[in-house]
Design a protein around this motif. Structure first.
Motif, PDB file in Angstrom:
ATOM      1  N   PHE A   1       8.431  -5.731 -22.453  1.00 61.13           N
ATOM      2  CA  PHE A   1       8.823  -4.697 -21.553  1.00 61.13           C
ATOM      3  C   PHE A   1      10.189  -4.626 -21.193  1.00 61.13           C
TER       4      PHE A   1
ATOM      5  N   ALA B   1       1.318  -5.125 -13.418  1.00 58.97           N
ATOM      6  CA  ALA B   1      -0.165  -5.089 -13.360  1.00 58.97           C
ATOM      7  C   ALA B   1      -0.637  -6.020 -14.560  1.00 58.97           C
ATOM      8  N   VAL B   2       0.085  -5.634 -15.700  1.00 59.02           N
ATOM      9  CA  VAL B   2      -0.017  -6.671 -16.936  1.00 59.02           C
ATOM     10  C   VAL B   2       0.048  -7.854 -16.798  1.00 59.02           C
TER      11      VAL B   2
ATOM     12  N   LEU C   1       5.649  -4.629  -8.635  1.00 54.80           N
ATOM     13  CA  LEU C   1       4.720  -3.832  -8.137  1.00 54.80           C
ATOM     14  C   LEU C   1       5.310  -2.785  -7.108  1.00 54.80           C
TER      15      LEU C   1
ATOM     16  N   PRO D   1       5.811  -1.287 -11.905  1.00 52.44           N
ATOM     17  CA  PRO D   1       4.351  -1.359 -11.648  1.00 52.44           C
ATOM     18  C   PRO D   1       3.472  -1.635 -12.660  1.00 52.44           C
ATOM     19  N   LEU D   2       3.630  -1.008 -13.773  1.00 56.60           N
ATOM     20  CA  LEU D   2       2.690  -1.085 -15.119  1.00 56.60           C
ATOM     21  C   LEU D   2       2.857  -2.590 -15.617  1.00 56.60           C
ATOM     22  N   THR D   3       4.240  -2.973 -15.800  1.00 56.09           N
ATOM     23  CA  THR D   3       4.558  -4.250 -16.168  1.00 56.09           C
ATOM     24  C   THR D   3       3.936  -5.533 -15.398  1.00 56.09           C
TER      25      THR D   3
ATOM     26  N   LYS E   1      11.587  -1.103  -8.938  1.00 59.56           N
ATOM     27  CA  LYS E   1      11.683  -1.341 -10.306  1.00 59.56           C
ATOM     28  C   LYS E   1      12.927  -2.113 -10.319  1.00 59.56           C
TER      29      LYS E   1
ATOM     30  N   SER F   1      -2.311  -9.584 -14.567  1.00 54.13           N
ATOM     31  CA  SER F   1      -3.573  -9.668 -15.122  1.00 54.13           C
ATOM     32  C   SER F   1      -3.933 -10.563 -16.322  1.00 54.13           C
TER      33      SER F   1
END
Length: 313
Positions: A121, A133-134, A254, A129-131, A257, A137
């Motif tokens: 990433f 969330a991954v 989250l 946020p996408l990173t 950035k 998880s």
């Protein structure tokens, strides 16, 4: 403010962060036991997160208060120090740090996987946020694996007791408040030291903050190694590294950035990957880390620190 005063504030707030985190974790465990929360959940979460609260708090406050490089430096720097410095020192003091294949497969591979995913990433630009969330998880999957693994242990090692009285609750709240305040002062003093001495914030995060906030891991690891509880030494450090990356970077990203320094992509992350692979190789060959291998790890850290400071400077 003079550098000496800033350094004194830094040291005092660092002690406050470590002590507040220690008290907070103890009180949360007391409350959890009294409320009947599963010993499996308590054991896994405290073991995974307990000694990592100083790093997490410092990283979180750094990112949210406009010093993201400091936050990233704390996480990556702490992980490199943990894997090369703390494990190396433990091996040197105890002659051999032992483990088992299950521990290497679970903690070692998850630690390696987490930094590989974060590095991927980082190559794409700022961490968002996408990173986050991954990463969160993946940590959830890791916790489920830990819970499944430790279910049998806690079934045969029941721990009774606990206290959810008002004194315990007040102490938990105050210690959490103290952790937040001391982390804020710690970050403030670190930024001040960087400005006064004209040191990049990333360097302060990678070394001063990273090593400072890892004092808890160092104490636990060294003590466990000296008492021949060597598997604890390895497990504590690997678990802390996984938490630092997946939670220490995942949660702040989250909300904000996080910019990525190019040198972190081409030097810091690769070094972390390399030392993790080296430790796993050392351990896998004969299920123990010998003194000479501990020396190798410590030398690698010293070379990395000198190279990083020289390039940045």
């Amino acid at each position: 403010m003079t550098p000496i005063i800033l350094i004194l504030i830094f040291c005092a707030s660092l002690l406050g962060v470590i002590r507040s985190a220690d008290i907070f974790v103890d009180r949360i465990v007391d409350i959890g036991r009294a409320l009947g929360i599963s010993q499996i959940i308590l054991g896994v979460t405290v073991a995974a997160a307990g000694t990592s609260l100083p790093e997490f708090g410092s990283a979180m406050i750094s990112v949210l208060t406009g010093s993201p490089e400091l936050g990233v430096g704390v996480v990556i720097g702490s992980n490199i120090w943990n894997i090369a410095g703390i494990i190396g020192i433990s091996a040197i003091l105890s002659c051999a740090v032992t483990t088992n294949r299950d521990e290497i497969r679970r903690d070692g591979l998850f630690g390696l996987l987490s930094i590989l995913i974060l590095s991927s990433f980082m190559l794409m630009g700022p961490i968002g946020p996408l990173t986050g969330a991954v990463l969160l998880s993946i940590y959830g999957v890791y916790l489920l694996i830990l819970i499944k693994k430790q279910r049998k242990y806690y079934a045969s090692h029941l721990i009774e007791g606990g206290d959810a009285g008002w004194k315990t609750i007040v102490t938990a709240v105050l210690s959490f408040f103290g952790l937040v305040v001391f982390c804020r002062v710690l970050v403030y003093s670190a930024v001040g030291i960087a400005a006064v001495l004209h040191i990049p914030e990333m360097i302060v995060g990678l070394f001063a903050l990273a090593i400072g906030t890892s004092l808890a891991e160092l104490v636990v690891a060294v003590n466990s190694a000296r008492k021949h509880m060597c598997s604890l030494s390895l497990g504590t450090v690997l678990g802390s590294n996984i938490f630092n990356i997946l939670i220490g970077i995942g949660v702040p990203s989250l909300f904000v950035k996080i910019p990525v320094e190019p040198l972190s992509v081409v030097l810091d992350a690769p070094i972390l990957i390399v030392v993790t692979v080296i430790v796993m190789y050392f351990m896998w060959t004969d299920m123990e880390l010998r003194r000479v291998e501990g020396v190798v790890l410590l030398i690698i850290y010293i070379i990395y620190a000198a190279l990083r400071i020289a390039i940045t400077g």
